[in-house]
Design a protein around this motif. Sequence first.
Motif, PDB file in Angstrom:
ATOM      1  N   GLU B  75       8.577  -7.144   4.682  1.00 41.67           N
ATOM      2  CA  GLU B  75       7.519  -6.631   4.123  1.00 41.67           C
ATOM      3  C   GLU B  75       6.685  -7.939   3.239  1.00 41.67           C
ATOM      4  OE1 GLU B  75       6.211  -3.614   4.216  1.00 41.67           O
ATOM      5  OE2 GLU B  75       7.824  -2.223   4.416  1.00 41.67           O
ATOM      6  N   SER B  78       5.550 -10.847   5.685  1.00 44.02           N
ATOM      7  CA  SER B  78       4.734 -10.485   6.533  1.00 44.02           C
ATOM      8  C   SER B  78       3.260 -10.123   5.756  1.00 44.02           C
ATOM      9  CB  SER B  78       5.058  -9.309   7.637  1.00 44.02           C
ATOM     10  OG  SER B  78       5.185  -8.086   6.820  1.00 44.02           O
ATOM     11  N   GLY B  79       3.380  -9.810   4.393  1.00 40.13           N
ATOM     12  CA  GLY B  79       2.533  -9.445   3.721  1.00 40.13           C
ATOM     13  C   GLY B  79       2.042  -8.144   3.574  1.00 40.13           C
ATOM     14  N   THR B  80       2.941  -6.953   4.287  1.00 42.26           N
ATOM     15  CA  THR B  80       2.760  -5.784   4.377  1.00 42.26           C
ATOM     16  C   THR B  80       3.197  -4.985   3.127  1.00 42.26           C
ATOM     17  OG1 THR B  80       4.881  -5.622   5.422  1.00 42.26           O
ATOM     18  CG2 THR B  80       2.922  -5.311   6.794  1.00 42.26           C
ATOM     19  N   GLU B  81       3.824  -5.903   2.171  1.00 49.99           N
ATOM     20  CA  GLU B  81       4.355  -5.311   0.780  1.00 49.99           C
ATOM     21  C   GLU B  81       3.113  -4.929  -0.044  1.00 49.99           C
ATOM     22  OE1 GLU B  81       7.657  -6.957  -2.204  1.00 49.99           O
ATOM     23  OE2 GLU B  81       5.593  -8.128  -2.488  1.00 49.99           O
TER      24      GLU B  81
END
Lengths: 338, 239
Positions: B75, B78-81
Motif C-alpha cells: 500500500e 504503490s501510494g494506495t495507502e
Amino acid sequence: MSSSSAPASNAASGVPAASSAAPVVSVRGLVKNYGEVQALRGVDFDVPAGSVLGFLGPNGAGKTTAIKILCGYLAADAGTVTVCGLNVASHALQVKQRIGYLPENNPVYTDMRVEDFLRFAARARRLRGKAVQQGIDRVVVQTGLAEVYRRSVGQCSKGFRQRVGLAQALIHDPELLVLDEPTNGLDPLQVVEMRALIRELGQTKTVMITSHVLPEIEALADNVVLIHQGEKVADGPLETIAAEHGGRLPARCTIACSEEQLQELLKDCQATFLDQRHASFASAFEQVQSAMVEVDGPEGLAALAKTAAAKGYPILELTPMGGSLESLFQSLRSGGQT
Amino acid sequence: MRSLLIAKREFFTAFDSPVGYVVLALFPALASALFFVLGPLFLVGETSMRDFFSWIPWLLVVLAPAIAMRIWAEERRSGTEELLLTFPFQLGHLVLGKFFGAWAILGVALLFTAGVPLTLELLGDLDWGPVLGGYVSAMLLGGASLAIGLYLSACTSNQIVAWLLGVVVLMFFNLIGGAATTSAMPPSVGRILLSLDFGEHFHSITRGVIDFGSVAFYFGVMAVFLCANGLVIERRRWS
C-alpha cells in the motif's frame, strides 16, 4: 469521534449537512514541518462554495502537503482547517466523507477490475444497498468509463486510469472535490479531455485543483491561491494577480538586425534584455540577433513587432513565453507580497 | 462491518497474486511432506498428528511473514495507502480488517492440510480431540505471527525487508524458551523467557487441553502488535 456539533443529515451519505453561507474550506495559520524543513509556514485561504479554486505553486511549494492535511492524510503542526464547517482534526471521518480526493499520481488498486474498485470505493465511502450501484452507474457515465468497466485497472491506459481515480473521488457525490495535479503525466489529448471533465464538474461542485502549470489553472479556476516555499504569496482571480504583479511578459525574439539596432529597438519599445540567452549569428540575412526579452504584457509585444516592422527589421521569431509561473512568483516575492 | 470490507479485499487480493498461490500451495505441501516423508508415522504405527503439529511453528516462521509482508508495505509503495487513509475509515477498522483478511488466508492454508487427518482416519482410528486442538492452536499461533508480520510490514515499503524481519523476529520468539537459551540464564529469567516462547504455548494447546493462559498469551501478542501497527501508521501522519 463526535459529530454532535454537526447539523442535520444528508440522505445519500448519512453525513451532517453544512451551512451554505460559510466557505466550503477555511484554512488558518496552517503549519507543517518535515523535520527541519518547513513545508507550510502559516498559510491562510478560503474556498468559496460553488467555486473552482486553483492552488498554484512550483514543485515543492507545499501545495500537496496542504491538500494532504485538508483530506486528513497528514496532521498539521499548527493551524486549523475546516471543511463544510467541520474541523478536520476533530471530525476527520465526517470531513473525509464530504471530500472526493484524487491524490497526485492517482494511486489505484491495479489488481482490481474497474467495476470492483468502484464498488469497493463506494462501500468505503459508506454507500449502502442500491446507492452503491446507483453511484457506480452515475460516475461511469460522468467519467466515460463504460468501455473499460469490466477491465482490470492495471490494463487501462493512463487516461482511463485517471478517469477511474476521478470516478472513485466522485462516487459519493461529495460537496468538495480535491484534485492534486490531475493532468500530470497525461498526453495532450488526455489533458484536454480531463480539463473538459473538470470544467463540467466545476459547474455543480466546489472544486479545489492543484497544479504547477499556469495555463492549466488559467483554463479551469475562478480564483487562485499562489503558494511559494510554504507561504501564500497571493490569492484572488488570476488576471487580477497577473495585472497587479506580473505585468512584464518574457518573450523570445529573433530579428535580422545588428546588435546596436536591437538595443535601440528594445529601448524604443521599453523592452529589456533577459540577456543570458542573447546570441548573434549570421544567416541568410547579414546579421541576426536572438534574445530573451521582457516586454510590457501583450501590448508591449505588439509594439515590439510594430516598431521592428516600421524600422524594416525582418522578424524571424517573436514568441511570448506565456508569463512563466516562476517569473510571476519572482515578481510577487520581489514586491514583498507574503 | 467496516473491517469486513477491508478483510474481504485483502483476502481476495491474495488469490489474485502468484505469491498468494505459492504460499497456499507450498504450506500444505510442505506440512504434509514433512509429516509423511520425514516423520516417524510408518515406524511407530500410530495414527496421531503430534508430529505434524510439531512442524507448524517452524512453517509459520516462513509462512506468516509471507502472507503479511505485502499488506501494508505494498500500500505504501504503490501510494494506495494515501487513498485508503483518506477514505472515511477509523484506523482501528483498517488495522483489524487487514489482520482478519490475513488470518482468513492462513485459515485457508491450514484447511488445505485437511487431507492429512482424513488420510490418517482411513489408516486407523484417529483421536480428533488433539487434532482440533492442534488446528485451533495453529490458528492462534498464526494470528500472533501475522500480527507481528503486519506490524513489520507497516514499518517499511519493501516487502522483502518486511518478510526477512518477520522471519527473524518469529525465529526469536520460537527459540527464546529453548534449552540452549534458558539453561544459560538464572532460573527466574529462564521462566520468563519460556513464558514468551511461541512453541511452548503452542504445544501446551496441541496436547488437547485448552490452556487459557496460552490462549490469553496469543491474544495478548495480537493486541500488542496490532496496536503497534496502528501507532506506526498514525505516527506517519505526524512525521
